[in-house]
Design a protein around this motif. Sequence first.
Motif, mmCIF file in Angstrom:
data_model
loop_
_atom_site.group_PDB
_atom_site.id
_atom_site.type_symbol
_atom_site.label_atom_id
_atom_site.label_comp_id
_atom_site.label_asym_id
_atom_site.label_seq_id
_atom_site.Cartn_x
_atom_site.Cartn_y
_atom_site.Cartn_z
ATOM 1 N N THR A 12 -3.254 1.517 12.154
ATOM 2 C CA THR A 12 -2.464 2.688 11.775
ATOM 3 C C THR A 12 -2.347 3.623 12.981
ATOM 4 O O THR A 12 -3.051 3.473 13.980
ATOM 5 C CB THR A 12 -3.116 3.451 10.606
ATOM 6 O OG1 THR A 12 -4.400 3.921 11.011
ATOM 7 C CG2 THR A 12 -3.237 2.569 9.367
ATOM 8 N N PRO A 20 -5.858 -3.301 5.550
ATOM 9 C CA PRO A 20 -4.400 -3.421 5.625
ATOM 10 C C PRO A 20 -3.801 -4.172 4.444
ATOM 11 O O PRO A 20 -2.660 -3.921 4.072
ATOM 12 C CB PRO A 20 -4.167 -4.186 6.933
ATOM 13 C CG PRO A 20 -5.435 -4.932 7.174
ATOM 14 C CD PRO A 20 -6.525 -4.052 6.614
ATOM 15 N N THR A 23 -6.474 -2.193 -1.415
ATOM 16 C CA THR A 23 -7.639 -1.348 -1.679
ATOM 17 C C THR A 23 -8.897 -2.167 -1.972
ATOM 18 O O THR A 23 -10.004 -1.681 -1.760
ATOM 19 C CB THR A 23 -7.370 -0.396 -2.858
ATOM 20 O OG1 THR A 23 -6.998 -1.174 -4.009
ATOM 21 C CG2 THR A 23 -6.257 0.589 -2.530
ATOM 22 N N GLY A 29 -6.967 4.002 0.530
ATOM 23 C CA GLY A 29 -5.594 4.059 1.017
ATOM 24 C C GLY A 29 -5.115 2.719 1.547
ATOM 25 O O GLY A 29 -4.104 2.650 2.246
ATOM 26 N N TRP A 32 -1.505 -0.818 3.285
ATOM 27 C CA TRP A 32 -0.406 -0.226 4.049
ATOM 28 C C TRP A 32 0.509 -1.257 4.702
ATOM 29 O O TRP A 32 1.682 -0.965 4.913
ATOM 30 C CB TRP A 32 -0.932 0.795 5.054
ATOM 31 C CG TRP A 32 -2.220 0.456 5.726
ATOM 32 C CD1 TRP A 32 -3.486 0.697 5.251
ATOM 33 C CD2 TRP A 32 -2.390 -0.193 6.980
ATOM 34 N NE1 TRP A 32 -4.430 0.244 6.141
ATOM 35 C CE2 TRP A 32 -3.776 -0.302 7.215
ATOM 36 C CE3 TRP A 32 -1.519 -0.687 7.932
ATOM 37 C CZ2 TRP A 32 -4.291 -0.886 8.360
ATOM 38 C CZ3 TRP A 32 -2.020 -1.262 9.075
ATOM 39 C CH2 TRP A 32 -3.396 -1.359 9.279
ATOM 40 N N ASP A 35 2.920 -2.077 2.022
ATOM 41 C CA ASP A 35 3.708 -0.907 1.641
ATOM 42 C C ASP A 35 4.846 -0.643 2.634
ATOM 43 O O ASP A 35 5.655 0.257 2.430
ATOM 44 C CB ASP A 35 2.824 0.338 1.558
ATOM 45 C CG ASP A 35 1.847 0.280 0.400
ATOM 46 O OD1 ASP A 35 2.073 -0.497 -0.541
ATOM 47 O OD2 ASP A 35 0.833 1.011 0.447
ATOM 48 N N THR A 36 4.889 -1.411 3.706
ATOM 49 C CA THR A 36 5.888 -1.247 4.762
ATOM 50 C C THR A 36 7.032 -2.234 4.534
ATOM 51 O O THR A 36 6.791 -3.401 4.226
ATOM 52 C CB THR A 36 5.241 -1.525 6.141
ATOM 53 O OG1 THR A 36 4.099 -0.680 6.290
ATOM 54 C CG2 THR A 36 6.217 -1.276 7.269
ATOM 55 N N TYR A 151 1.257 5.008 9.476
ATOM 56 C CA TYR A 151 0.393 5.635 8.472
ATOM 57 C C TYR A 151 -0.773 6.304 9.168
ATOM 58 O O TYR A 151 -1.176 5.900 10.265
ATOM 59 C CB TYR A 151 -0.163 4.592 7.485
ATOM 60 C CG TYR A 151 0.912 3.873 6.716
ATOM 61 C CD1 TYR A 151 1.505 4.458 5.597
ATOM 62 C CD2 TYR A 151 1.355 2.617 7.107
ATOM 63 C CE1 TYR A 151 2.509 3.802 4.904
ATOM 64 C CE2 TYR A 151 2.357 1.960 6.418
ATOM 65 C CZ TYR A 151 2.929 2.563 5.318
ATOM 66 O OH TYR A 151 3.925 1.918 4.632
ATOM 67 N N LEU A 153 -4.739 7.039 8.180
ATOM 68 C CA LEU A 153 -5.738 6.578 7.220
ATOM 69 C C LEU A 153 -7.092 7.201 7.568
ATOM 70 O O LEU A 153 -7.981 6.522 8.093
ATOM 71 C CB LEU A 153 -5.821 5.044 7.245
ATOM 72 C CG LEU A 153 -6.491 4.393 6.052
ATOM 73 C CD1 LEU A 153 -5.676 4.584 4.779
ATOM 74 C CD2 LEU A 153 -6.692 2.905 6.324
#
Length: 191
Positions: A12, A20, A23, A29, A32, A35-36, A151, A153
């Motif tokens: 990040t 990555p 969770t 968090g 990610w 989430d991209t 992100y 984090l």
Amino acid sequence: MTRELVYTGFITLDGSVDSPGGTAEGHPGGGWVFDTDFVPEAYSLKAEELEETTALLFGRRSYEAFSSFWPTSEDHAAYQDLPKYVASATLGEDALVDGWGPTTVLRSTEDVARLKQTEGGAIFIHGSAELALRLGEAGLIDRYNLLMFPYLLPGGKTIFGARGADRRDLSLRDSATYANGVLKLVYDVRR
């Protein structure tokens, strides 16, 4: 001549490599990478790495995680027969996965330093934040292949060390930016 030791990973903007994939990996968090927005060219670095990888090095936890699905993954078929090394003071030989190429347990940072002195090409470290941190601080990592995601984090694991750690100088080898905000950053460690 020594073998090149390369850390490759997703990171990040604030330097976290924690969770990555989700969770369940530990950080609230996490996830990610997924989430991209997926932009295929943002992952071209991974295909480039396949061509130069001659061996893989993992910490114990990353070995346990990756060895549960990489041996049967079509995306990772090129890694199937490559030599693998696991840096762990606790992993027993009976915990190694059969049918995933030759695997050797290294018990110390000194064992990794000796591995670098052997014949062969580049050794890539995937995941393994604590191992990368320790080897970086010991001056054993030669290159960082990073895909940086947009992100922050806070509190995540880092591969670069705590405040007050010795400075390491890097030289940019390659970079690229992608439409989804991901950056490719390839740095050589200057000695």
